[in-house]
Design a protein around this motif. Structure first.
Motif, PDB file in Angstrom:
ATOM      1  N   LYS A 184       0.821  -1.208   0.000  1.00 30.84           N
ATOM      2  CA  LYS A 184       0.000   0.000   0.000  1.00 30.84           C
ATOM      3  C   LYS A 184       0.853   1.255   0.000  1.00 30.84           C
ATOM      4  O   LYS A 184       0.564   2.226  -0.714  1.00 30.84           O
ATOM      5  N   GLU A 305      -5.065   8.819   3.932  1.00 28.02           N
ATOM      6  CA  GLU A 305      -4.045   8.137   3.133  1.00 28.02           C
ATOM      7  C   GLU A 305      -2.703   8.831   3.255  1.00 28.02           C
ATOM      8  O   GLU A 305      -1.654   8.176   3.313  1.00 28.02           O
ATOM      9  N   ASP A 310      -4.330   2.900   6.237  1.00 26.41           N
ATOM     10  CA  ASP A 310      -4.854   2.082   5.146  1.00 26.41           C
ATOM     11  C   ASP A 310      -6.263   1.608   5.510  1.00 26.41           C
ATOM     12  O   ASP A 310      -6.442   0.719   6.335  1.00 26.41           O
TER      13      ASP A 310
END
Length: 430
Positions: A184, A305, A310
């Motif tokens: 991520k 973010e 996440d």
């Protein structure tokens, strides 16, 4: 038997059915927003956790919320709900129980969105039990069960705080302890977009949830008197519409193109925000509330973010921040005629009193849900060793690692060898 009793019971039963059907919306929303390798896991755990939450609500949740002999936190009677009819009640007690059970299940589902694509199935089991018994009922009692916030006139008609903020704060605790999904974020802190595998699923999910919300909000009248549920339904629909439009416009301006997830999340944000206010504000105010919700949802997703949080299902951006705004909004827009709970808002001559009560509710309930969930998960982590699947299991997908099968078997079986190669490659690179 009294006709109004039967009509109220029938209407509330319809509302309960619509709210339970919202679980189907969440299945499609979460499955579509995650990757194909986790779709079966997401769908099955949502059904299972709703079932588990239902049993916990029957055993202790309803008693903690609505039981008599209450202390500061919870009620203390009616454990293992028997179905006995309350004397002189305006509708069937069993129907009311089912309606409230559905709300508890939705809050659990929101909370578990913060676990997506990386938590062990056993973590869902234990946390669902503890959240359904120790977190949600406490907050619901404070506001809906005659608790201390109810005594102060807290306005939360259908659960912007009780259901959505509570679930979102639990999701925040989970995301913080579980840490981001593999891939991520880069080492420099920049984020990679991990897209869901089916945006048609998510769009259909939003429509299902939109329809289900008429049970959520309009059904919360638990009465057919003067057909007030129609007014609540109009406010609900307009707020959702305004949220979708606002998110479309802001994403178009900021990103250069109307972003599909932002559009869908904007509609949900409008629904979440109007949930507290739908019975207390004029129709025009519902449009303003929904429009602002669509904007704050868009920016909160970007804000979170940027801070390496996440949140795969956007639980915080869709349910948390709009839940806060929606709860506070009655402190501005509640009218003297509609404020049967609490007082009129700031814009209607009520001063800051109701806004203060709403703020108090947001802060105390949000803090209780977050810290309570964080402590529960932290203890679970210490006892279990980890809340998270291994790197190998996360890379191969939770369908296979947690359940031994694929949500899309014909497609994924052909890729099974590729999955194992991907595991080896990523582990070597890390």
């Amino acid at each position: 038997m009294d006709v109004s009793f039967l009509m109220n019971s029938l209407w509330t039963m319809l509302g309960a059915i619509l709210v339970v059907f919202m679980i189907g919306g969440f299945i499609l929303l979460e499955a579509g927003s995650t990757r194909m390798k986790n779709a079966g896991h997401v769908a099955s755990k949502t059904v299972f956790t709703f079932g588990l939450a239902s049993l916990v609500f029957w055993a202790v949740g309803y008693a903690f919320i609505f039981g008599s002999n209450a202390n500061f936190f919870v009620g203390m009677t009616d454990f293992f709900f028997s179905g006995e009819q309350i004397k002189d009640a305006s509708l069937s007690t069993t129907v009311f129980f089912l309606f409230q059970l559905a709300f508890a299940g939705i809050s659990v589902t929101v909370a578990l969105g913060g676990f997506a694509e990386r938590a062990k199935f056993s973590v869902y089991v234990i946390f669902t039990i503890l959240f359904s018994a120790l977190i949600y009922p406490v907050i619901a009692h404070w506001i809906w069960g005659g608790g201390w916030l109810a005594e102060r006139g807290e306005q939360d008609f259908a659960g912007s705080t009780v259901v959505h903020l509570t679930g979102a704060m639990a999701a925040l605790a989970a995301t913080m302890l579980l840490k981001p999904r593999i891939g991520k974020f880069n080492k420099d802190g920049s984020a990679n977009r991990i897209t869901g595998h089916n945006q048609v699923y998510t769009a259909l999910a939003v429509l299902i949830l939109w329809v289900g919300w008429f049970g959520f909000n309009a059904g919360s009248t638990v009465s057919v008197d003067e057909a007030f549920f129609g007014f609540v339904a109009v406010n609900t629909n307009l707020a959702a519409a305004a949220g979708a439009v606002a998110a479309t416009l802001i994403s178009w301006v900021v990103l250069g193109k109307p972003d599909i997830p932002s559009i869908l999340n904007g509609a949900l944000a409008g629904l979440v925000a109007i949930t507290a206010a739908c019975a207390f504000v004029d129709v025009y105010a519902s449009v303003i509330i929904g429009f602002i919700a669509g904007i704050v949802c868009f920016y909160s997703a970007r804000f979170l973010e940027a801070r390496r949080i996440d949140d795969p299902i956007f639980a915080l951006s869709v349910h948390g921040v709009p839940g806060i705004w929606g709860t506070l909004s009655t402190g501005f827009f509640a009218t003297p005629e509609l404020a049967v709970v609490g007082k009129a808002g700031l814009f209607y001559g009520g001063g800051f009193e109701q806004l203060w009560v709403q703020t108090l509710g947001v802060v105390t309930c949000g803090a209780f849900a977050f810290f309570g969930s964080y402590i529960i998960l932290y203890i679970m982590k210490k006892i279990m060793g980890t809340l998270r699947v291994t790197q190998e299991e996360e890379i191969m997908g939770l369908d296979l690692s947690e359940h031994g099968s694929f949500g899309y078997p014909e497609h994924m079986k052909r890729r099974e060898q590729e999955v194992w190669s991907e595991v080896d490659e990523k582990l070597h690179r890390n």
